[in-house]
Design an enzyme around this catalytic site. Sequence first.
Site, mmCIF file in Angstrom:
data_model
loop_
_atom_site.group_PDB
_atom_site.id
_atom_site.type_symbol
_atom_site.label_atom_id
_atom_site.label_comp_id
_atom_site.label_asym_id
_atom_site.label_seq_id
_atom_site.Cartn_x
_atom_site.Cartn_y
_atom_site.Cartn_z
ATOM 1 N N GLY A 136 0.853 -1.191 0.000
ATOM 2 C CA GLY A 136 0.000 0.000 0.000
ATOM 3 C C GLY A 136 0.885 1.234 0.000
ATOM 4 N N GLY A 177 -0.042 4.998 -1.203
ATOM 5 C CA GLY A 177 -1.086 5.775 -0.543
ATOM 6 C C GLY A 177 -0.557 6.923 0.296
ATOM 7 N N GLN A 178 -1.474 7.538 1.064
ATOM 8 C CA GLN A 178 -1.129 8.741 1.826
ATOM 9 C C GLN A 178 0.055 8.495 2.778
ATOM 10 O OE1 GLN A 178 -3.876 10.068 4.856
ATOM 11 N NE2 GLN A 178 -3.172 12.177 4.776
ATOM 12 N N ASP A 183 2.593 -1.915 -4.339
ATOM 13 C CA ASP A 183 1.230 -1.412 -4.466
ATOM 14 C C ASP A 183 0.610 -2.032 -5.710
ATOM 15 O OD1 ASP A 183 -0.036 1.387 -3.005
ATOM 16 O OD2 ASP A 183 -1.126 0.534 -4.703
ATOM 17 N N ASP A 215 -1.065 -7.222 -5.228
ATOM 18 C CA ASP A 215 -2.465 -7.165 -4.785
ATOM 19 C C ASP A 215 -2.458 -7.877 -3.425
ATOM 20 O OD1 ASP A 215 -5.075 -7.804 -4.178
ATOM 21 O OD2 ASP A 215 -5.606 -8.406 -6.220
ATOM 22 N N ILE A 216 -2.956 -7.210 -2.386
ATOM 23 C CA ILE A 216 -2.869 -7.770 -1.032
ATOM 24 C C ILE A 216 -3.606 -9.114 -0.908
ATOM 25 C CG2 ILE A 216 -4.884 -6.551 -0.087
ATOM 26 C CD1 ILE A 216 -2.945 -6.128 2.453
ATOM 27 N N TYR A 240 -15.907 0.335 8.450
ATOM 28 C CA TYR A 240 -14.479 0.621 8.642
ATOM 29 C C TYR A 240 -14.096 0.312 10.095
ATOM 30 C CZ TYR A 240 -10.202 3.540 8.786
ATOM 31 O OH TYR A 240 -8.921 4.018 8.928
ATOM 32 N N ILE A 296 -4.878 12.075 9.567
ATOM 33 C CA ILE A 296 -3.488 12.428 9.235
ATOM 34 C C ILE A 296 -3.476 13.514 8.169
ATOM 35 C CG2 ILE A 296 -1.290 11.569 8.349
ATOM 36 C CD1 ILE A 296 -2.008 8.884 9.594
HETATM 37 C C1 AKB Z 1 -10.724 8.280 8.006
HETATM 38 O O1 AKB Z 1 -11.147 9.442 8.156
HETATM 39 O O2 AKB Z 1 -11.399 7.339 7.610
HETATM 40 C C2 AKB Z 1 -9.280 8.021 8.377
HETATM 41 C C3 AKB Z 1 -9.163 7.561 9.790
HETATM 42 C C4 AKB Z 1 -9.300 8.501 10.902
HETATM 43 O O3 AKB Z 1 -8.942 6.407 10.010
HETATM 44 N N1 AKB Z 1 -8.494 9.192 8.165
#
Ligand code: AKB
Length: 317
Positions: free
Chosen positions: A8, A11-12, A34, A53-54, A142, A172
């Site tokens: 990954g 990514g950010q 990635d 690919d993970i 999530y 972040i």
């Molecule tokens: C999100 O906003 O989904 C992320 C997090 C805080 O995990 N930046």
Amino acid sequence: MKNILVIGAAGQIGSELVPELRKRYGTNNVVAADLNTEANAEILRAGPFEKIDILDTDKIVEVMKKFKIDTVYNLVALLSAKGEAMPNLSWKINIGGLVNLLDICVEYKSALFTPSSIGAFGPGTPKIKTPQDTIQRPNTIYGVTKVSGELLCDYYFKRFGLDTRGVRYPGIISNVTAPGGGTTDYAVHIYYDAIQKGHYTCFLKEGSQMDMMYMPDAVNAAIEVMEANPAKLKHRNAFNVTAMHFAPENLYAEIKKHIPNFTMDYDVDPIRQAIADSWPDSLDDTCAKEEWGWKPTYNLNAMTKDMLNVLSKKLKK
Ligand code: AKB
């Protein structure tokens, strides 16, 4: 950490973690991987790069063997808002990918860093100074994947002796790669719009306070927790870490000190607002401080100066 694999990497976090790891451990000892081979190609291809690919076990095993990997950073995840749009895919990637890596790391005796998030908390969690060990009943997919991931990492440590470690990241803020699909993303977008348009329309309402951190501190946290003396770790995964907490109006006021004509209004996105409302206002990161010496260096003031400085040069190009 001798031979490191960052999955990954485009990514950010990955796009800034990889160069820092290469600086500290040697360019050829850090493999960036990635699925996306285009993004940040210049940064990532300054050293070894692999398309991974993970969910592709065979490819990961091939790379583990080829580079004799002893530490893996797993940075692949669908963030909170994107997860709500695609819950099934969120579970598949966040948990399917993690389980894949956990099993591979057991087999190849590799340490594994997996980030959790403030998203692992929910509406029943104490909101102020949220303790390290507390109620975790998130109401987003999530969050469900993040709590499950924390538990899985603890389980693999206890059951198989796998060296799993991690932190619970807040939002972040960074200037190399923009985040995508998160709830805290406003705190990055606002800097770009302040410089480019002099105006920002915020998708969260006034008073939405959350923990945040500038990228250099996030990168340090990822490295320091992996370097920590295991004998001192009472926890291993999901350490609360934070550097600051603020609401949109606080960030706006801080930017306005540097750009006096900057204006902001609100167009609230109910989905992201509900997510933000379910997360803590401020974390207690005492355990990270005591167990491995966590100490952030950037507050809101210092971060804003640096963000505006770096971005104004970058966006002028
Ligand atoms: C999100 O906003 O989904 C992320 C997090 C805080 O995990 N930046």
